[in-house]
Write an enzyme that holds these catalytic residues in place. Structure first.
Site, PDB file in Angstrom:
ATOM      1  CG  ASP A 195      14.837  57.257 -10.191  1.00  0.00           C
ATOM      2  OD1 ASP A 195      14.784  56.704  -9.191  1.00  0.00           O
ATOM      3  OD2 ASP A 195      13.756  58.118 -10.598  1.00  0.00           O
ATOM      4  CD  GLU A 245      12.336  63.122 -13.431  1.00  0.00           C
ATOM      5  OE1 GLU A 245      12.014  63.029 -12.316  1.00  0.00           O
ATOM      6  OE2 GLU A 245      11.492  63.567 -14.282  1.00  0.00           O
ATOM      7  CD  GLU A 271       6.194  59.630 -16.823  1.00  0.00           C
ATOM      8  OE1 GLU A 271       6.227  59.050 -15.904  1.00  0.00           O
ATOM      9  OE2 GLU A 271       6.439  60.966 -16.961  1.00  0.00           O
ATOM     10  CD  GLU A 288       7.770  59.889  -3.001  1.00  0.00           C
ATOM     11  OE1 GLU A 288       8.063  61.049  -2.896  1.00  0.00           O
ATOM     12  OE2 GLU A 288       7.503  59.100  -3.969  1.00  0.00           O
TER      13      GLU A 288
END
Length: 551
Positions: free
Chosen positions: A285, A451, A400, A149
């Site tokens: 991902d 996304e 989601e 992050e």
């Protein structure tokens, strides 16, 4: 976009600890590896963007109206962050408070810098940079700092804002932070930790690499650290990530699903093959996203990234991608998960995560870079799959996580309600109100994720087909209306049902402004703004100027 010098000087506040002064117990080799540069013999990378024709006055007026709507919503959210959560990691969009979810280094502020610049919000940008100049990367609200992050949001945000504005203070803060992240490689095998123990990192005695981490964590440090080496000329950051790439490249064909990597890997054991669960969604991902993007950032000068890209794309087409059976018989694709049994037989789990919706854009981008029209079309079908999911639910937003029914015959996939009826009763999560074709909405929330619009943006810029702008506007209206609060935008608890007031959660992460709204804005902007032929966008939508495009 050059908006000139700042209206007031920035005063750099050095962090309370100098991360460059650490004497590492496990230093790198004496000879550091620099980012490769393309040789004179090497062909230039192919163009990525569609060659857009001049638009009509009517089309321009419509596009500008839509762009203005996105900008106005962004400004509303930013002003609320400034008023209620200034210098905190995130705004609580219902209660009007702030919270620190990472390290207390104002994640939304740093993450949003390039969005402010791109949208021409100059006063807001100058004020934000002045605040960034005061961030103390020597202290943290958490005893451990997540390396993933910290890299994608903070370092990525600083580097992109520097590339766009040229503000030297942003590069200085990026170097401070880069040296902190570099400390995460002070381990016996020079592999990165997942979480940097702040105090141990400061004394340089050496960090302990976790036994298992999600594959996206070590695999998504490459773009930012390589670019930091590019803009500073200091090779140490690229040298740190090169062995990580080497590890994935060396073992790509030796996994249970050759070409792809298991969801969990071990940097401690340097094991990226053991595991039976595979996905392009959460946990993995951006590992795959960064293979073609590193190929672009290095202008093709490191062939490993092209090989890693081709390898995972071929595996993805064979295994997790499937054509779902839908009432409209649309020729779409979605990406599920794959579990490999003890006999090495792969089994598809037809679950689609919103997180996985990035893959349409990544496939189209890789198709352009590697000269494959077929893969550009595969990317388009994947992006249409996520757009289909948005449009199928009554709120216009995609859940989601959900499940669909795979077609057995992908060439002649005709809707069969009896098949759907049989499949849905097998799912304990099935609810009678779900649209036809969907067997679950396991997680019915929409949490402001980017996304799907990310892939729509890439397909618009790569193909120039107006379907993508139309899809983006439908999505924006649904998201803007459904998430609206008095202050900003909030996550929606259930997008599968329509109510006069959708139930919301007091939640808004930095990626809402950094990614989601930025992608919407860029779809409705002139294609020259952040051209894909000039910039590489990291997984947090931060644009890095390609070195071969620097003047």
């Amino acid at each position: 976009m050059n908006l000139g010098p700042p209206k007031h000087p920035y005063s750099l506040a050095r962090s309370s600890f100098d991360w460059s002064s650490v004497a590492y117990r496990y230093p790198p080799a004496a000879q550091l590896l620099s980012p490769p540069k393309p040789g004179l013999w090497q062909r230039k990378l192919p163009g990525i963007q569609h060659r857009f024709k001049p638009e009509s006055p009517k089309d321009r007026q419509l596009r500008e109206a839509r762009r203005k709507a996105v900008r106005n919503l962004t400004l509303k959210c930013w002003n609320s962050y400034r008023k209620y959560a200034w210098k905190r990691d995130a705004l609580l969009p219902i209660s009007g408070d702030g919270r620190d979810q990472f390290s207390g280094w104002a994640a939304t502020l740093v993450d949003s810098l390039d969005t402010l610049w791109i949208m021409g919000l100059r006063d807001e940008f100058d004020e934000a940079v002045a605040a960034v100049a005061e961030i103390d990367f020597g202290s943290s609200t958490s005893p451990q700092v997540n390396i993933f992050e910290t890299t994608i949001r903070y370092l990525g945000g600083l580097l992109a804002a520097y590339d766009l504005s040229g503000r030297e203070v942003l590069l200085q803060k990026a170097v401070e932070l880069g040296d902190l992240i570099y400390g995460g490689f002070n381990t016996p095998n020079r592999m990165p930790v997942d979480n940097i123990d702040f105090e141990v990192a400061k004394n340089g005695s050496g960090l302990v690499v976790e036994d298992t981490v999600v594959s996206a964590s070590p695999g998504s440090l490459t773009l930012e650290l390589a670019h930091l080496s590019q803009v500073t000329g200091d090779p140490k950051y690229y040298d740190a990530i090169a062995p990580v790439t080497e590890l994935f490249w060396r073992w790509q064909k030796r996994t249970a699903l050759p070409g792809m990597f298991p969801m969990w890997v071990s940097m401690a054991r340097e094991d990226v093959t053991t595991g039976s669960s595979f996905t392009l969604g959460g946990c993995a991902d951006s590992l795959y996203e960064y293979f073609p993007k590193m190929h672009a950032l290095l202008a093709g000068a490191e062939p490993k990234y092209a090989q890693l890209t081709r390898g995972f794309m071929e595996a993805a087409k064979r295994h997790p991608f499937f054509r779902p059976m839908v009432p409209s018989n649309d020729d779409i694709l979605v990406s599920g998960n794959v579990n490999v049994d003890e006999e090495l037989e792969p089994h598809l789990d037809p679950e689609l995560e919103h997180l996985t919706c990035f893959i349409g854009g990544t496939f189209a981008l890789a198709g352009r870079l590697l000269g494959s029209k077929e893969d550009v079309e595969v990317g388009a079908r994947l992006a249409r799959g996520c757009v289909y999911a948005y449009r199928s639910f009554p709120t216009g937003m995609m859940p989601e996580r959900l499940n669909m029914v795979p077609c057995q015959d992908t060439e002649h996939c005709i809707w069969d309600e009896q098949v759907w009826d049989r499949e849905k009763v097998k799912r304990p999560e099935y609810k009678p109100h779900l649209p036809k074709g969907f067997t679950t909405a396991k997680d019915p929330r929409y949490i402001l994720r980017p996304e799907a619009i990310e892939s729509v943006f890439y397909l618009w810029r790569i193909t120039g087909h107006p379907e993508w702008q139309d899809a983006a506007w439908d999505m924006f209206q649904a998201v803007a209306n459904g998430t609206a609060t008095e202050l900003a935008a909030a996550a929606v608890k259930d997008v599968t049902v329509v109510k006069p007031k959708l139930p919301q959660e007091d939640y808004m992460e930095s990626f809402w402004i950094a990614e989601t709204l930025k992608y919407f804005y860029l779809v409705f902007s002139p294609p020259s703004l952040i051209s894909l032929d000039q910039y590489v966008l990291n997984t947090e939508a931060h644009p890095f100027l390609r070195p071969d495009m620097r003047r």
